[in-house]
Scaffold this active site. Sequence first.
Site, PDB file in Angstrom:
ATOM      1  CB  SER A 299      -0.209 -56.474 -49.909  1.00 28.50           C
ATOM      2  OG  SER A 299       0.430 -56.545 -48.666  1.00 28.50           O
ATOM      3  CG  PHE A 300      -2.018 -58.144 -53.384  1.00 30.01           C
ATOM      4  CD1 PHE A 300      -1.123 -57.636 -54.310  1.00 30.01           C
ATOM      5  CD2 PHE A 300      -1.546 -59.039 -52.437  1.00 30.01           C
ATOM      6  CE1 PHE A 300       0.202 -58.029 -54.312  1.00 30.01           C
ATOM      7  CE2 PHE A 300      -0.226 -59.436 -52.428  1.00 30.01           C
ATOM      8  CZ  PHE A 300       0.656 -58.915 -53.365  1.00 30.01           C
TER       9      PHE A 300
ATOM     10  CG  ASP B 137      -1.697 -65.925 -47.300  1.00 26.47           C
ATOM     11  OD1 ASP B 137      -0.715 -65.902 -46.525  1.00 26.47           O
ATOM     12  OD2 ASP B 137      -2.269 -64.888 -47.676  1.00 26.47           O
TER      13      ASP B 137
END
EC number: 2.7.11.1
Length: 901
Positions: free
Chosen positions: A514-515, A633
């Site tokens: 996503s990043f 995470d």
Amino acid sequence: MDIVPVVALCCCLVLLPSWAYGLGSMASIAVSYGEDGPVFCGLNSDGSHLVTCFGADASVVYGAPSRIPFVGVTAGDGFACGLLLDTNQPYCWGSNSYVKIGVPQPMVEGAMYSELSAGDNHLCALRTSVKGFHSVNGDTSVIDCWGYNMTATHTVTGAVSAISAGSVFNCGLFARNRTVFCWGDESVSGVIGLAPRNVRFQSIGAGGYHVCGVLENAQVFCWGRSLEMQQMSTPSSTDDGDVNIVPMDAMVSVVGGRFHACGIRSLDHQVACWGFTLQNSTLAPKGLRVYAIVAGDYFTCGVPAETSLKPMCWGHSGPLALPMAVSPGICVSDSCSHGYYEYANHGEVGSGSKTCKPANSRLCLPCSVGCPDDSYESSPCNATADRVCQFDCSKCASDECVSFCLSQKRTKNRKFMAFQLRIFVAEIAFAVILVFSVTAIACLYVRYKLRHCQCSKNELRLAKNTTYSFRKDNMKIQPDVEDLKIRRAQEFSYEELEQATGGFSEDSQVGKGSFSCVFKGILRDGTVVAVKRAIKASDVKKSSKEFHTELDLLSRLNHAHLLNLLGYCEDGSERLLVYEFMAHGSLYQHLHGKDPNLKKRLNWARRVTIAVQAARGIEYLHGYACPPVIHRDIKSSNILIDEDHNARVADFGLSILGPADSGTPLSELPAGTLGYLDPEYYRLHYLTTKSDVYSFGVVLLEILSGRKAIDMQFEEGNIVEWAVPLIKAGDISALLDPVLSPPSDLEALKKIAAVACKCVRMRAKDRPSMDKVTTALERALALLMGSPCIEQPILPTEVVLGSSRMHKKVSQRSSNHSCSENDLVDGDDQRIEYRAPSWITFPSVTSSQRRKSSASEADMDGRTTTDGRNVGSSIGDGLRSLEEEISPASPQENLYLQHNF
């Protein structure tokens, strides 16, 4: 508690020239009561206008809106209400069956209100059609009420400035003539019929079955019913405990409890209480100065006139200490009127506006009136500060005055002594400087004479040899100093990395998140690397923070099963990290990728080995990094696999440094990946290392079942909800990945499933710590391998934190078991990796050392140790008989309450 108390020391609303904060009036603080216990609610002192509640009634504490701003609050029996800042409508919460949660109904569309008052089981609100004016027109006012026997709309002739509620009745104060009127149930209290006529009040405060008011001459007048059950109570301030017998002190405001009342004295803003109190009740603290007070049924709370603004309570059954700071009053938009001054927080003039929203509003507090007999007024009350009284040491009549004057005399003596001490120190310093100057001049003179003296050749040769010898020794020491320097991450140029990845082409892209995107690259020296390039985002500050977090952690952490950082690049808006290239991708690609062959390659031995190695990496973060690191995470896509099928934990963008005491909780906003996120962390923002344990438990379930953490193609999409019931029922076969054939003995996988089940428990304190998880997985791996002679990637005692893989044990090479020499040769061909020491870590600890603290486990489990001569033949059975021991580790209960309430 049967009465709704709220009092503040400031002007409530824009048009309130004086106060009318009674038991159920609106203010910045309020208390609820009832069978479920008392609760204190108040507006935060930071100017956010948000409400915080503390107490025993969970429906009021947890029901309080955490993101809705209020003008003020009031409370009753098991509920609390506030006036919404945006819509000027009431909003309630709690468990009262007559006052429902939310905006009370029925509600006139578009109605706006300026004042609230709450009784035992009802709520009344003063309606206004134009913001800032109480009356619909100049001659009438409308008051809406909701609740038990009170739901109605009342139209009153005349403008009403304030309202206050008792248990089963309500009273109001006319703005023009300052007289009082009441309505409601007359049968119990007689308040309505006894209400004084043509008596002018500054403010009123209703109690349970009585009303007290501050007259225009600052004296207090009360009427209504007093408690007649004298055998159950004791008087607090008067001889007979009658609440109608009031003290003669001038008061700023009053509040009423069920059968008692309290007021704030005008002279010194100290609290005075009268009426009945229950036995074993605590008295009001002597000498306590307050900004505001509020009364419950049998207790009273106040906001002390201190910078902390933390309320304290006295009486019976109320909370005595409150760990929260509240606003001392309600903000107004007009400038403070005569007799009031603007509150300035922390003693800074003009900073009082910080406690109000918007910025042009302010908080006004009433001025104190007069000074005690043994004091004089040194400065009068003005727009920014209250009047200041100083003791007159020639007229001392109180202990406080005597103590103050004695301290002043001692202060003067100390100042004189301090002045004399400074003179003495200056004299000593002058003498030292003089001696030093003379010594320095003498040394310079001697040095000058030595330089110009005539020395013999032998002396010169001796001095030269001595100097050469010293330089030679110094040259020997220098390389050792260089060896002590710690290697840091290398800084690459953007052009070098762009060339290594072929201009960051799609052909070289091996992963995308996503990043960030990950590219495969080859450096000029032929090293194959993985380049993580951050995707340019609008939130540059957040992206830069995650980049520097990961760079800082990886450049300091050192472990075989953490991804090795080679370097970085920060060029303008470009942020890149350079890692070792992991030839076999991620665990997620093997378990859930499109290629079914990848999944089959991970047999049970390799899967459990990867789980053990990942657990060791996380254990290092929690137990051996100093301070501990919380990853936040942990998931299968962040566990990478190198060319030797060893696991590496990666992606530290969300990681944070935990407290030195790993059991102490952190209050952090949730961050992570759905499906792996700790439920307790997500709901309560209660973060510990046990949050990583939950995420790792989900990864273990993925390894066993081959299913994704969240897979909506199944009826039970969440893997935890699907797997835990199967594990508890003992149906392990239904849990295992159907792609692989189950092992002949399911005991090892049962143990791993049990570990995973404990890791994903809902409460963090019930989960095991990572060192216990690692120990249990190592035992399960040994049990799965069956015998130390079988070719196994890593045995439980063969890995040292900080090295990738160890050579096989010498005892294994010389074992009497049927191990071929070829097997031993292959086993010796291992890759050894050396890393720079880490200045943020403890020394490396082996798995065997980790278990030394639990010595004689075999004795506690009822197992006996075999003779050393039979180790080679019986170690397989010994490993099979090991039982996992995971005991919950959780922070102390008081820490949990402190961080959540």
